[in-house]
Write an enzyme that holds these catalytic residues in place. Structure first.
Site, short mmCIF file in Angstrom:
data_model
loop_
_atom_site.label_atom_id
_atom_site.label_comp_id
_atom_site.label_asym_id
_atom_site.label_seq_id
_atom_site.Cartn_x
_atom_site.Cartn_y
_atom_site.Cartn_z
CG ASP A 1 -2.12 -0.96 0.98
OD1 ASP A 1 -2.43 -1.27 -0.18
OD2 ASP A 1 -2.71 -1.41 1.97
CE1 TYR B 1 -8.98 -4.57 5.71
CE2 TYR B 1 -7.95 -3.19 7.37
CZ TYR B 1 -8.48 -4.40 6.99
OH TYR B 1 -8.49 -5.44 7.88
#
Ligand code: NI
Length: 647
Positions: free
Chosen positions: A309, A393
């Site tokens: 990420d 998320y």
């Protein structure tokens, strides 16, 4: 605010107060104008990131306020036409391009603009439309496409090699406000060339019925809100106790600077604590530098899901604007994040970084039971945080500074689990069923924080400290003795370590040249919290690409080019880059300028309670002074006024 690169600008930029101040909007636009004037960039380039090119550490450490310094920008440029990636260093001060390098065979992170372009491209594909119609979906407006990174796999088709790819996954809403993650279109993967912005192929592996049960968490859907919460208000009638100048912060005895980059988000610089009239350095620089989410499911749409990420997307560009909904209580100070989008337009996230103070229970207490004298102090901490939304998320990244010299780093995991579907009557083998035929696959979240240490000076050493029992015998006749065994981690390979909670293991970073009053070398100890190792096989692609995940502690000698533990360009990288490569030289890390890399791993076996929105999970670590001070440095905190605790 959107300002194009060719908008009017003054030639004389306001000068920054400090060499580590983040680039301003004017400086970003100036850097891009200088770069465009010097390089024939064409109209198919994307500016993947434009950040402060940090000056050499020696310059910053010797910096005297008021003296002149050069401002430079570091720019990553992607040419969608050729697929080439370039790195530029632009002197804003001297209006010149200092370096322009082609970086062969890399893919820079997937930029936020590409998310939107990728989704539109997939939805416009007739082949994709036919595939979703096969599943009974007719309203393309309700279909959502998440541009998952493609990774690198030995069995990737030859047509994929050398292309800038996304392995896009799809969901569908029941209505425009419905939670899309309740309805995965499983079995369907779309390979998208992000340079050409074209669908390479639609992989239709199996028509799995889309789970139909709605799973919503917003107030418009949750009708029966509990009604027995009384107001709880935090007020600071005299304001907060911190002072801010630009991006420099003073709070209690702490001093630090902050910055913000598209890739890392919040960066701390020059963190120090004032002790006996002088500021004693602890960090030169600290930030989250990678985060990998390996999925543990063999389902065809899940088996190649591995998100880096930080390196593949950038958690800074995905930061929330806290203007839109406050996440903190009390007197808040916000910092904006100023970046550029890939077209070179200013992209500003208002209120990206939140700073506030929190009451944190008891700092210390003692009751002298003979005299009935009670001394108690409230603990207060300074909180610096930002929150990134990475697709489904949310990650909150929090630094805490305590009055007793303790530093804490905490990640708060919340939001939406990524989901998959099973055939009616089946149970997921590697996940938890949440609603009929909907499941969340098992996964891990692996974080790596890089800390350029500076305990009372640049030259530091690291010791592993295990608590050991003394063997029963003449020196330990009652069998009760134990002691802290410190082992110097002298080289890069010796310093690749794992946690050991049964030995109460911690790592101590010391300055061997500075002792406290009792003769101990001054230090800070890194205290692990929750942790684990990856469950992926060592030969799995994600393990090759994220080799940093195999050790909890790494120590390297400072090298300004070694910034990211899975390498500078993990997107679609074959693997082996970063920490595993750098540490092969096995350089000395003893009494020298060192960088600590701490990796911590949250294993997420999904629960039904994590659905439809996940209550926060916490993971992190602490840094505590260990013989850094002569005594408890928070002994001078005054008592709280009596009215603050009694009625
Ligand atoms: Ni999770």
């Amino acid at each position: 605010m959107a300002v194009t690169y060719d908008s009017p600008r003054s030639t004389a930029l306001p000068s920054a107060l400090h060499p580590l101040e983040p680039l301003t909007a004017e400086e970003i636009l100036a850097a891009l104008a200088i770069l465009r004037a010097s390089q024939p960039l064409g109209d198919r380039v994307r500016f993947i990131s434009i950040t402060l090119h940090e000056p050499p550490k020696s310059l910053v450490l010797d910096f005297e306020p008021g003296t002149a310094f050069e401002r430079e920008a570091f720019v990553i440029v992607l040419d969608n036409g050729t697929g080439n990636t370039y790195e530029a260093i632009v002197s804003i001060t001297h209006q010149s391009v200092k370096s322009w390098r082609h970086i062969p065979d890399v893919q820079p992170p997937i930029a936020l603009d590409e998310f939107f372009d990728c989704e539109a491209t997939v939805k416009a594909s007739p082949e994709f439309q036919a595939a979703v119609r096969k599943r009974g979906i007719t309203d393309m407006d309700l279909v959502c496409v998440d541009p998952w990174s493609a990774g690198w796999y030995a069995d990737d088709p030859q047509e994929d090699r050398g292309r800038r790819l996304s392995r896009a996954l799809c969901w569908v809403r029941s209505n425009p406000t419905d939670n899309l993650y309740a309805h995965p279109i499983d079995g369907l993967i779309v390979i998208v060339d992000l340079n050409a912005m074209q669908v390479v192929r639609v992989e239709d592996h199996a028509v799995i019925p889309v789970p139909s049960e709605m799973s919503n968490y917003t107030t418009e859907y949750v009708k029966d809100l509990r009604s027995d919460l009384k107001p709880l208000e935090i007020t600071q009638p005299q304001g907060a106790s911190f002072q801010v100048q630009g991006h420099a912060i003073r709070w209690q005895k702490w001093q630090m600077r902050i910055g913000f980059t598209p890739r890392e988000g919040l960066v701390l610089y020059q963190v120090g604590y004032e002790d006996q009239g002088r500021v004693r350095p602890i960090f030169y620089r600290a930030s989250l530098v990678e985060m990998t989410v390996p999925y543990g499911d063999t389902n065809i749409t899940q088996a190649r899901k591995n998100a880096f990420d930080v390196g593949e997307y950038g958690v800074g560009t995905l930061a929330n604007s806290l203007k839109l909904g406050c996440d903190c209580l009390g007197e808040i100070y916000y910092f904006d994040a100023v970046m550029a989008n890939t077209r070179g337009e200013i992209f500003e996230i208002k209120n990206a970084i939140c700073m506030h103070e929190e009451d944190y229970g008891i700092l210390w207490k003692h009751t002298d039971w003979r005299t009935d004298q009670v001394e108690v102090r409230r603990s207060r901490r300074l909180v610096l945080s930002f929150i990134a939304t990475v697709g489904n998320y949310e990650y909150g990244f929090f630094w805490y500074f305590y009055q007793d010299g303790t530093i804490q780093y905490e990640v708060k995991l919340t939001g939406m689990m990524t989901t998959a579907a099973v055939m009616p009557g089946e149970k997921p083998a590697y996940g938890t069923e949440l609603t009929p035929q909907l499941y969340a696959p098992n996964h891990q979240h692996v974080f790596c924080v890089r800390m350029d240490m500076m305990i009372d000076g640049v030259n530091n050493s690291v010791y592993e400290v295990d608590t050991e029992a003394v063997p029963l015998g003449a020196t330990n006749p009652y069998g009760n003795a134990f002691y802290a065994k410190s082992t110097l981690l002298a080289t890069e390979q010796e310093a690749q370590r794992l946690i050991d909670p049964f030995k109460a293991r911690y790592w101590k970073i010391v300055n061997p040249s500075v002792q406290n009053r009792m003769g101990y070398p001054v230090g800070y100890k890194l205290m692990p919290g929750e942790n684990a190792l990856p469950f992926a096989h060592p030969e799995a692609s994600v393990m090759q690409r994220g080799g940093y995940m195999t050790k909890h502690l790494w120590v390297t000698p400072y090298d300004e080019t070694e910034r990211f533990p899975a390498g500078d360009y993990p997107n679609q990288h074959v693997g082996g880059a970063g920490l595993p490569q750098w540490t092969q030289a096995n350089d000395s890390v003893e009494n020298t300028d060192i960088v600590i890399w701490y990796t911590f791993n949250h294993t997420h076996i999904p629960r039904c309670e994590d659905w439809p929105v996940m209550p926060v999970s916490y993971i992190g670590f602490m840094l505590k002074p260990v013989n850094f001070f002569d005594l408890n440095p928070a002994n001078d905190v005054p008592p709280a006024p009596p009215k603050s605790c009694c009625h």
